[in-house]
Design an enzyme around this catalytic site. Structure first.
Site, short mmCIF file in Angstrom:
data_model
loop_
_atom_site.label_atom_id
_atom_site.label_comp_id
_atom_site.label_asym_id
_atom_site.label_seq_id
_atom_site.Cartn_x
_atom_site.Cartn_y
_atom_site.Cartn_z
N CYS A 1 0.88 -1.27 0.01
CA CYS A 1 -0.07 -0.04 -0.05
C CYS A 1 0.96 1.45 -0.12
CB CYS A 1 -0.77 -0.11 1.23
SG CYS A 1 -2.35 1.02 0.99
N HIS B 1 -3.63 -4.84 0.39
CA HIS B 1 -3.12 -5.45 1.94
C HIS B 1 -3.26 -6.76 2.08
CE1 HIS B 1 -2.33 -1.65 4.22
NE2 HIS B 1 -3.12 -1.30 3.36
N GLU C 1 -1.66 -8.92 3.90
CA GLU C 1 -1.41 -9.14 5.07
C GLU C 1 -2.83 -9.41 5.76
OE1 GLU C 1 -1.75 -4.92 5.64
OE2 GLU C 1 -1.02 -6.17 4.37
#
Length: 258
Positions: free
Chosen positions: A122, A227, A229
């Site tokens: 990001c 994102h 994660e």
């Protein structure tokens, strides 16, 4: 031994968090837990590097810190100072932290000098583009938005698949995701405008916005706009991105040891 991956945290001033915990005057280092969990699941040991005001100009100190890690993650966060890409503050620009920008750019440059594998996520992805001379669109989610895709989709769960990706052939991401149909979450209101010199676009959103960049001439440098994660715990496809990064780091480390 597990490879060690350095996650760059950022400073939260007391006016944002200190009063909440009755700790006036206390500052915080912050990085979301998902990065550490994703790296752990991928087979790495996560390490966290704080912003250090006292060492912001000490290249040797930062290099010593980087020597302790086998790879680096530049995480998400606040907007980037438009002065870094020859622009100006505009309507809908969010909070910026020029000191964070300069700190993370210095870490990025020094990590690249040391040929450390790098994954940007990001904001980290956008910072990589700026480091290569690219620019950003200050806001793509306002009333004059160029797209119907809600790129800042804060109204949905963190692992919600907001839109699909078009993965470009002959890129690292094409290898990571193979022939899978990939959909990603979306939590950004800034976006890449001009792509930095030397970077290759490896994925785009259905509206054409750049979603991933990589440097084919660097050992491992990949940046993604979404994102992963936040999705890795529930989506093996997104965990594969971290596994690819960690596997590369591990192989490079073992090669250097031999």
């Amino acid at each position: 031994m597990y490879p060690k991956i350095l996650i760059i945290s950022f400073k939260i001033p007391t006016e944002q968090m200190g009063e909440k915990y009755d700790l006036e005057g206390v500052e915080f280092s912050l990085v979301t837990q998902d990065y550490s969990e994703a790296l752990s699941m991928a087979g790495a040991i996560p390490l966290v590097m704080p912003y250090l005001e006292s060492r912001k100009n000490d290249d040797q100190y930062i290099k010593e810190f980087l020597k302790e890690a086998d790879g680096v993650i530049l995480p998400g966060g606040s907007d980037i100072d438009p002065a870094l890409y020859n622009s100006y503050p505009q309507k809908n620009l969010g909070n910026i932290s020029p000191e964070r920008d300069q700190w993370e750019l210095k870490i990025l440059k020094l990590a690249m000098e040391m040929k450390k594998p790098i994954l940007g996520i990001c904001r980290g992805f956008q910072l990589i583009n700026i480091n290569y001379g690219g620019t950003l669109k200050v806001d793509v989610c306002g009333n004059s938005s160029e797209s119907k895709i809600p790129h800042m989709a804060l109204m949905v769960p963190k692992d919600y698949k907001t839109h699909e990706l078009e993965i470009k052939a002959n890129t690292r991401l094409a290898q990571v995701f193979s022939d899978e149909q990939v959909a990603v979450n979306s939590y950004h209101h800034q976006a890449v405008d001009k792509v930095g010199k030397g970077l290759t676009v490896s994925a785009v959103a259905p509206d054409g916005f750049v979603e991933a960049l990589e440097d084919p001439n660097y050992p491992y440098l990949v940046g993604v706009q979404w994102h992963p994660e936040m999705m890795a715990a529930a989506d093996q496809t997104q965990l594969n991105l971290f596994k690819d990064f960690v596997d590369f780091v591990d192989q490079a480390r073992n090669k250097d040891d031999n």
